[in-house]
Design a protein around this motif. Structure first.
Motif, PDB file in Angstrom:
ATOM      1  N   SER A  89       3.398   1.443  -9.447  1.00  0.00           N
ATOM      2  CA  SER A  89       3.137   2.782  -9.999  1.00  0.00           C
ATOM      3  C   SER A  89       3.698   3.795  -8.926  1.00  0.00           C
ATOM      4  CB  SER A  89       1.750   2.875 -10.507  1.00  0.00           C
ATOM      5  OG  SER A  89       0.970   2.922  -9.366  1.00  0.00           O
ATOM      6  N   GLY A 102       4.097   5.977  -3.796  1.00  0.00           N
ATOM      7  CA  GLY A 102       3.453   5.168  -4.898  1.00  0.00           C
ATOM      8  C   GLY A 102       2.688   4.103  -4.566  1.00  0.00           C
ATOM      9  N   GLN A 103       2.362   3.168  -5.461  1.00  0.00           N
ATOM     10  CA  GLN A 103       1.789   1.996  -5.010  1.00  0.00           C
ATOM     11  C   GLN A 103       2.617   0.796  -5.144  1.00  0.00           C
ATOM     12  OE1 GLN A 103      -0.975   4.234  -4.302  1.00  0.00           O
ATOM     13  NE2 GLN A 103      -1.957   2.201  -4.303  1.00  0.00           N
ATOM     14  N   ASN A 116      -1.203  -3.527  -4.451  1.00  0.00           N
ATOM     15  CA  ASN A 116      -1.370  -2.026  -4.846  1.00  0.00           C
ATOM     16  C   ASN A 116      -1.543  -1.246  -3.347  1.00  0.00           C
ATOM     17  OD1 ASN A 116      -1.837  -0.271  -6.825  1.00  0.00           O
ATOM     18  ND2 ASN A 116      -4.238  -0.211  -6.609  1.00  0.00           N
TER      19      ASN A 116
END
Length: 151
Positions: A89, A102-103, A116
């Motif tokens: 993400s 992002g992740q 993550n």
């Protein structure tokens, strides 16, 4: 006359999706250069790799996947490790056009090393090389840019 107006209106409506798609960018590479694994300071050369990155200015949609096979020199023989860094993400707005935040998931030989994780991909506008690093700077991936398309 109505037929002409209808044709003009239809042409305009059909061209709207093309106008909305403007600002799509993609970068490809088939040559990773170096990978740092869990230390950030030791760089391992990459023997083969592949990078695919794509993003849209208008929608904020992003995709990034970096793969590399690193050579770990040692005795008696060198070993190889496969690394994958994938965006899961990301931020819909970029602070600059050359940064993707992002992740990320980071894998070594298929095993999840960091799930993550916050990370950053830089150099998206440099034209020559890109670099990924996680927020702890323990994992890094360097690759040369093979091709870039902006449309």
């Amino acid at each position: 006359m109505k037929a002409v107006r209808f044709a003009v209106a239809a042409a305009l409506l059909l061209s709207l999706p093309a106008l909305a798609a403007a600002g799509v960018h993609s970068i490809w590479s088939d040559s990773g250069m170096y990978i740092a694994d869990n230390s950030g300071s030791t760089l391992y050369p990459v023997t083969e790799g592949g990078v695919v990155i794509s993003w849209s200015d208008s929608t904020g949609a992003m995709f990034a996947n970096l793969h590399g096979r690193a050579v770990i020199l040692g005795s008696p023989t060198p070993t190889f490790r496969d690394y994958d860094v994938e965006l899961i993400s990301g931020s819909a707005s970029f602070p600059t056009e050359n940064v993707m935040m992002g992740q990320w998931n980071i894998r070594r030989n298929g095993a999840l090393l960091c799930g993550n994780c916050r990370g950053t991909l830089v150099g998206l506008d440099s034209g020559s090389s890109i670099q990924f690093f996680d927020s702890t700077n323990k994992f890094r991936f360097f690759a040369s840019v093979g091709a870039r398309k902006d449309y």
